[in-house]
Design a protein around this motif. Sequence first.
Motif, short mmCIF file in Angstrom:
data_model
loop_
_atom_site.label_atom_id
_atom_site.label_comp_id
_atom_site.label_asym_id
_atom_site.label_seq_id
_atom_site.Cartn_x
_atom_site.Cartn_y
_atom_site.Cartn_z
N THR A 1 -52.00 -92.17 -44.02
CA THR A 1 -52.78 -91.10 -44.63
C THR A 1 -54.25 -91.51 -44.69
O THR A 1 -55.15 -90.70 -44.43
CB THR A 1 -52.25 -90.78 -46.05
OG1 THR A 1 -50.85 -90.60 -45.96
CG2 THR A 1 -52.89 -89.55 -46.63
N TYR B 1 -55.66 -91.31 -41.24
CA TYR B 1 -55.80 -89.89 -40.87
C TYR B 1 -57.07 -89.31 -41.49
O TYR B 1 -57.85 -88.62 -40.83
CB TYR B 1 -54.56 -89.13 -41.36
CG TYR B 1 -54.60 -87.64 -41.12
CD1 TYR B 1 -54.46 -87.12 -39.84
CD2 TYR B 1 -54.78 -86.75 -42.17
CE1 TYR B 1 -54.48 -85.74 -39.62
CE2 TYR B 1 -54.81 -85.37 -41.96
CZ TYR B 1 -54.65 -84.88 -40.68
OH TYR B 1 -54.68 -83.52 -40.48
N ARG C 1 -60.21 -87.91 -39.33
CA ARG C 1 -60.55 -86.47 -39.39
C ARG C 1 -61.87 -86.20 -40.10
O ARG C 1 -62.59 -85.26 -39.75
CB ARG C 1 -59.45 -85.70 -40.09
CG ARG C 1 -58.36 -85.36 -39.12
CD ARG C 1 -57.69 -84.07 -39.39
NE ARG C 1 -58.36 -82.87 -38.98
CZ ARG C 1 -57.83 -81.66 -39.11
NH1 ARG C 1 -56.63 -81.53 -39.64
NH2 ARG C 1 -58.47 -80.58 -38.73
N TYR D 1 -66.13 -88.64 -52.10
CA TYR D 1 -64.94 -87.81 -51.93
C TYR D 1 -63.68 -88.66 -52.03
O TYR D 1 -62.70 -88.28 -52.67
CB TYR D 1 -64.98 -87.06 -50.59
CG TYR D 1 -63.95 -85.96 -50.55
CD1 TYR D 1 -64.18 -84.77 -51.25
CD2 TYR D 1 -62.74 -86.10 -49.89
CE1 TYR D 1 -63.22 -83.77 -51.27
CE2 TYR D 1 -61.79 -85.10 -49.91
CZ TYR D 1 -62.04 -83.93 -50.60
OH TYR D 1 -61.09 -82.94 -50.63
N LEU E 1 -60.17 -88.71 -54.77
CA LEU E 1 -58.77 -88.61 -54.31
C LEU E 1 -57.94 -89.70 -55.01
O LEU E 1 -58.50 -90.63 -55.57
CB LEU E 1 -58.71 -88.83 -52.79
CG LEU E 1 -59.33 -87.76 -51.90
CD1 LEU E 1 -59.37 -88.24 -50.45
CD2 LEU E 1 -58.56 -86.45 -51.99
N PRO E 2 -56.61 -89.57 -54.98
CA PRO E 2 -55.80 -90.64 -55.58
C PRO E 2 -55.83 -91.91 -54.73
O PRO E 2 -54.85 -92.30 -54.10
CB PRO E 2 -54.39 -90.04 -55.62
CG PRO E 2 -54.50 -88.65 -55.20
CD PRO E 2 -55.77 -88.48 -54.47
N GLN F 1 -53.42 -88.61 -59.43
CA GLN F 1 -52.51 -87.58 -58.91
C GLN F 1 -52.49 -86.38 -59.85
O GLN F 1 -52.19 -85.27 -59.43
CB GLN F 1 -51.08 -88.14 -58.79
CG GLN F 1 -50.85 -89.06 -57.60
CD GLN F 1 -50.67 -88.32 -56.29
OE1 GLN F 1 -50.54 -87.10 -56.25
NE2 GLN F 1 -50.72 -89.05 -55.20
N ALA G 1 -56.69 -80.05 -45.00
CA ALA G 1 -55.59 -80.72 -44.28
C ALA G 1 -55.49 -82.19 -44.68
O ALA G 1 -54.38 -82.73 -44.81
CB ALA G 1 -55.81 -80.60 -42.77
N VAL G 2 -56.65 -82.81 -44.88
CA VAL G 2 -56.64 -84.22 -45.28
C VAL G 2 -56.27 -84.34 -46.76
O VAL G 2 -55.41 -85.14 -47.13
CB VAL G 2 -58.04 -84.84 -45.02
CG1 VAL G 2 -58.13 -86.22 -45.65
CG2 VAL G 2 -58.30 -84.92 -43.52
N THR G 3 -56.92 -83.53 -47.59
CA THR G 3 -56.73 -83.67 -49.04
C THR G 3 -55.27 -83.49 -49.44
O THR G 3 -54.75 -84.25 -50.25
CB THR G 3 -57.62 -82.62 -49.77
OG1 THR G 3 -58.96 -82.80 -49.32
CG2 THR G 3 -57.56 -82.81 -51.28
N LYS H 1 -52.61 -84.21 -48.03
CA LYS H 1 -51.73 -85.33 -47.71
C LYS H 1 -51.71 -86.40 -48.81
O LYS H 1 -50.82 -87.23 -48.87
CB LYS H 1 -52.16 -85.97 -46.39
CG LYS H 1 -51.79 -85.12 -45.19
CD LYS H 1 -51.92 -85.87 -43.90
CE LYS H 1 -51.54 -85.03 -42.72
NZ LYS H 1 -50.11 -84.74 -42.65
N PHE H 2 -52.75 -86.40 -49.65
CA PHE H 2 -52.85 -87.43 -50.68
C PHE H 2 -52.08 -87.07 -51.96
O PHE H 2 -51.90 -87.91 -52.82
CB PHE H 2 -54.31 -87.69 -51.03
CG PHE H 2 -55.02 -88.52 -49.99
CD1 PHE H 2 -55.01 -89.90 -50.06
CD2 PHE H 2 -55.68 -87.92 -48.93
CE1 PHE H 2 -55.65 -90.67 -49.11
CE2 PHE H 2 -56.32 -88.67 -47.96
CZ PHE H 2 -56.30 -90.06 -48.05
N TYR H 3 -51.68 -85.79 -52.09
CA TYR H 3 -51.06 -85.37 -53.35
C TYR H 3 -49.58 -85.07 -53.19
O TYR H 3 -49.18 -84.24 -52.36
CB TYR H 3 -51.79 -84.13 -53.89
CG TYR H 3 -53.18 -84.45 -54.35
CD1 TYR H 3 -53.41 -85.06 -55.59
CD2 TYR H 3 -54.28 -84.19 -53.54
CE1 TYR H 3 -54.69 -85.38 -56.00
CE2 TYR H 3 -55.57 -84.51 -53.94
CZ TYR H 3 -55.76 -85.10 -55.18
OH TYR H 3 -57.03 -85.43 -55.59
#
Lengths: 213, 253
Positions: free
Chosen positions: A3, A6, A10, A60, A64-65, B76, B98-100, B102-104
Amino acid sequence: MTTLLYKEIRLAAHPTSIVFIFLGCLVLVPAYPYSVIFMFGCLAPYITFLNARETNDAWYTAILPVTKRESVLGKCLLIASFQLFQLLFSIPFAFLRSALNIENNPVGLDATLAWYGFGLTVYAVFDFVFISSFYKSGYKAGKAFLLASIPMVLLILMVEVMPHIPALTWLDSYQPKHLLMQLPILAAGFICYAALLLFAYRISVKRFNKVDL
Amino acid sequence: MEIVLHVQSLCKHYPGFTLENVSFALAPKHIMGLIGKNGAGKSTTLKSILNMVSPESGSVEIFQKDFIQHEKECKQRIGVVFGGIDFYPLKKLSAITAVTQKFYANWDQTQYQKYIKRFALDESKKFKELSNGMKVKYLLALALSHHAELLILDEPTSGLDPVSRDELLHMFRQIVKNENCSILFSTHITSDLDKCADDITYIQNGRVLKSADKDTFLRSFEHLKTPEDTGPLTLEEIMLRTERSEWDDDAAV
């Protein structure tokens, strides 16, 4: 891990960096200093780090986690992917060159096993200096690139000069017995690359944890 | 009552600025406004909460868990929106999403589509092509699509026109009412909080001057009233008079 990679490909990777990693095909050019290909492999992370900085990638990623450690890991994975893909991509072209009976490269070292071993060493040294310097501040990509360019250029020059020294012409040869002699250089390159990248990652995590975004 | 966010004695020193013993707590389904003038320490507080800057001392507990120890787990369950920052300006919203997602682990695509539709966002647009209000809405849509239980918003309404601001504030109230969500948001536009905040934390020069529910907060500043004031003071008047009295003190020195 996938992830993270990826996300890097991207969102963070600059399109020019992607173009640079396909330049492994330059080993097909009859007369060319092939080690310049390594320079493209070093420019790719630099351009991507610049792009990441200008697009607030670190911010950013921070929302995110993802921890700061993983943020560094993502960038290390991206750099390794760029450079290893570039070297892998060049392999079919090195074979094609042989199939086309193109003469030995008169400029410098051919794409022999030794060349790949030296390439991995160039990348190892560049990445170690570049990544660990960058994460001191988290934004000074230019300074990190300048610092890392010094050993990178010196190593590239050394690689290109070596086949012109009579005692080292075996480095430039595709003969089986010479390829066998080159094998330890390739193995040493791999070990050097893995070790220095891991070391760079660990130092960078420590440094980035102290950086205030 | 379980506290959603508990900030205790946060300290961070910069040359020329110190965040000193910042403490406050946010209750479930509450909206807390973090107010203070520019440079008071609002953003530094939010960044310290999120471990984006490393505080020298203090602790942050989110959902009764130490944030540093359980950073990924806590993240999370939270959504963060930074107003005024362009993330990946040349990327299309669809790529960022699309990226974001995938993290949750709790990503809810149906919820996301619902918000995209409601906010009239076009996913084929690049981030830079959005207006300031739309950027905040998009980031909110991302935050809400993984069912965040705590929203941390840094100046989400700055730079927005009054209509967009009003719309966002209305939305905050709806989110708190309909979802299991609390909101902490920093702003220097205090009139925003008159409309929607349950609690107020006022930061002045890196220190918490007062943190309480809105009624208690307003009452605690009644000493700033003048004989001409008939009704209660607004947050703006409290802030102006507090900061002004500080200038007067400085002038006297």
